[in-house]
Design an enzyme around this catalytic site. Structure first.
Site, PDB file in Angstrom:
ATOM      1  N   THR A   1       0.959  -1.105   0.521  1.00 23.01           N
ATOM      2  CA  THR A   1       0.009  -0.045  -0.092  1.00 23.01           C
ATOM      3  C   THR A   1       0.718   1.346   0.056  1.00 23.01           C
ATOM      4  OG1 THR A   1      -1.957   1.141   0.785  1.00 23.01           O
ATOM      5  CG2 THR A   1      -0.256   0.426   2.310  1.00 23.01           C
ATOM      6  N   ASN A   2       0.353   2.359   0.341  1.00 26.52           N
ATOM      7  CA  ASN A   2       1.148   3.567  -0.186  1.00 26.52           C
ATOM      8  C   ASN A   2       0.969   4.452   1.194  1.00 26.52           C
ATOM      9  OD1 ASN A   2      -1.645   4.949  -0.971  1.00 26.52           O
ATOM     10  ND2 ASN A   2      -0.998   3.990  -2.674  1.00 26.52           N
ATOM     11  N   ARG A   3       1.434   5.871   1.243  1.00 23.57           N
ATOM     12  CA  ARG A   3       1.258   6.603   2.271  1.00 23.57           C
ATOM     13  C   ARG A   3      -0.807   7.175   2.265  1.00 23.57           C
ATOM     14  NH1 ARG A   3       4.752   7.018   6.335  1.00 23.57           N
ATOM     15  NH2 ARG A   3       7.078   6.104   5.248  1.00 23.57           N
ATOM     16  N   SER A   4      -1.056   7.416   1.693  1.00 26.16           N
ATOM     17  CA  SER A   4      -2.331   8.144   1.245  1.00 26.16           C
ATOM     18  C   SER A   4      -3.380   8.297   2.358  1.00 26.16           C
ATOM     19  CB  SER A   4      -3.006   7.585   0.061  1.00 26.16           C
ATOM     20  OG  SER A   4      -3.908   8.499  -0.143  1.00 26.16           O
TER      21      SER A   4
ATOM     22  N   ALA B   1      -4.703   7.180  -4.511  1.00 26.22           N
ATOM     23  CA  ALA B   1      -3.362   6.969  -5.072  1.00 26.22           C
ATOM     24  C   ALA B   1      -3.395   5.778  -5.123  1.00 26.22           C
ATOM     25  CB  ALA B   1      -2.626   7.594  -2.882  1.00 26.22           C
TER      26      ALA B   1
END
Ligand code: CTP
Length: 418
Positions: free
Chosen positions: A221-224, A287
């Site tokens: 995943t990502n930090r959004s 994102a």
């Protein structure tokens, strides 16, 4: 400015607020006397003004002044034999609630949802836009408690006008002076014009970072955080749009939006491509992962088996697909979160994905990260325009982006029609 000049000014322009229904709240600060001038200007602009005063406000200025100017009795109390629910009636009636001046006490009550009198109850009972104009001494204005309350209100979409810097009661000079009446009336006019400018339009917004499973336990995943996307959905709904929010984020559901919860890029693609044909605007704030694991392990991967080799495959580029399927008049908006020069990449995305606007930000800068409450962006458009939106709350950034969307809807509509 003298009365003659003011009258000339009002007479020369068509009243911009003709028939608009405003509640003017007045709280107890020395700047209450300037609310008289605001009231007069609103009435000159054709507004129907209902004044609401707190008991403290009446220590500074007489109720008769407001009732004479507005041709409406001043409302003061939650307790009335004639009307058991004056706050809800006023809140539902108003197209906008304006508070001049807004004291530290009032801002605190409002930010914390405390209805202790008619005005503080009315701002909680209304769905209309609320504009507050703080005025107080510099030390009070700069106190972290007051600043936190103002930040909370801004985040919820309350428009804060001023304060300005200048001479304060008692002779001190500094920040805390009430904004000028002309600036307050101009802000009210702007908010009212923008208030329903997306009515009749369907807007699809995506938010949050997608989660691509590796095994039943782990994800890529990502930090959004999804905060900017949720703020966009909330702002679009407040401006009258019918809003669909496709989100992965665990954020509060924006008032008035229909929410579709998804997790992976594939689920987001399916939901977005199903909803988009009936939407006039699609804003891809999510994102979305560019790659996902080629295979999802059916059982949890064990450490003892050693580091897994992750074989990644591209996900579908939803925005590019929307660009290919775009229907006439539809407005498409992409996001570009970069660490470095966001403009070059925004312009590349505009061309590559066939979208109208790209909202670019440099997430390595202070106050611009994913998890924070603020953002700073540049909106780049297909015609070569660039608009810088300086650091402000995500809700305010959302409204600035939607201002561009509304302009673009007009332009697209003209091109589609022509
Ligand atoms: N996007 C999308 N589908 C994807 C990936 C991204 O719709 N599979 C959208 C995002 O929602 C965003 C924009 O495309 O609006 C971001 O573009 P993208 O090219 O994915 O940006 P990055 O991957 O961040 O940039 P780069 O290509 O430079 O790595």
């Amino acid at each position: 400015m003298d009365e003659g000049a003011a009258a000339g000014e009002a007479a020369s322009a068509a009243p911009r607020l003709a028939g608009r229904r405003l509640v003017l709240g007045v709280t107890g600060g020395i700047a209450a006397y300037k609310a008289v001038e605001v009231c007069r200007r609103l009435v000159d602009e054709g507004a129907h003004v209902v004044p609401v005063m707190t008991a403290e406000a009446e220590r500074f200025v007489g109720a008769t002044t407001f009732s004479a100017l507005a041709s409406e009795p001043v409302r003061r109390s939650l307790w009335s034999d004639a009307d058991p629910v004056p706050h809800t009636r006023l809140g539902q009636w108003a197209e906008l609630v304006l508070v001049v001046p807004a004291t530290a006490r009032f801002l605190g009550l409002y930010a914390h949802g405390i209805a202790e009198g008619l005005l503080s109850a009315t701002v909680l009972a209304t769905r209309a836009p609320v504009v507050v104009c703080p005025a107080m001494h510099t030390e009070m204005w700069e106190h972290p408690a007051v600043q936190d309350n103002v930040a909370t209100l801004r985040r919820r979409g309350v428009v804060v006008v001023g304060p300005a810097s200048g001479r304060l009661a008692g002779g001190d000079v500094g920040a805390g002076r009430l904004a000028e009446p002309a600036a307050i009336v101009a802000a009210v006019t702007d908010v009212l014009c923008r208030a329903r400018d997306l009515a009749g339009h369907r807007v699809l917004v995506t938010a949050g970072g997608t989660r691509e499973p590796i095994d039943p336990v782990r994800v890529l995943t990502n930090r959004s955080s999804g905060k900017q996307g949720h703020a966009l959905a909330e702002a679009a709904a407040a401006r009258g749009a019918e809003v669909v929010l496709v989100t992965t984020a665990d954020q509060p559901v924006p008032a008035g939006a229909r929410v579709v919860r998804v997790e992976t890029a594939a689920q987001m693609a399916e939901a977005v491509l199903a909803e988009a044909p009936s939407c006039d605007v699609v804003i891809m704030a999510a994102a979305v992962a560019d790659f996902r694991p080629a295979r999802v392990a059916p059982a949890k991967l064990k450490k003892a088996e050693g580091p897994p080799a992750l074989d990644l495959v591209p996900t579908e580029d939803i925005l590019a697909e929307l660009g290919r399927r775009r229907r006439p008049g539809q407005v498409l908006v992409g996001f570009a979160a970069e660490t470095g020069d966001p403009l070059a990449s925004a312009e590349a995305k505009l061309a590559a994905k066939g979208v109208d606007l790209v909202v670019a930000n440099d997430v390595s800068r202070d106050g611009v990260g994913f998890e924070g409450e603020t953002n700073e962006v540049v909106v780049v458009d297909q015609d070569g325009g660039r608009q810088v939106v300086s650091l402000r709350s995500k809700r305010e950034v959302a409204d600035a982006v939607l201002d561009r969307v509304v302009e673009w809807l007009g332009a697209r509509g003209d091109r589609a029609g022509g």
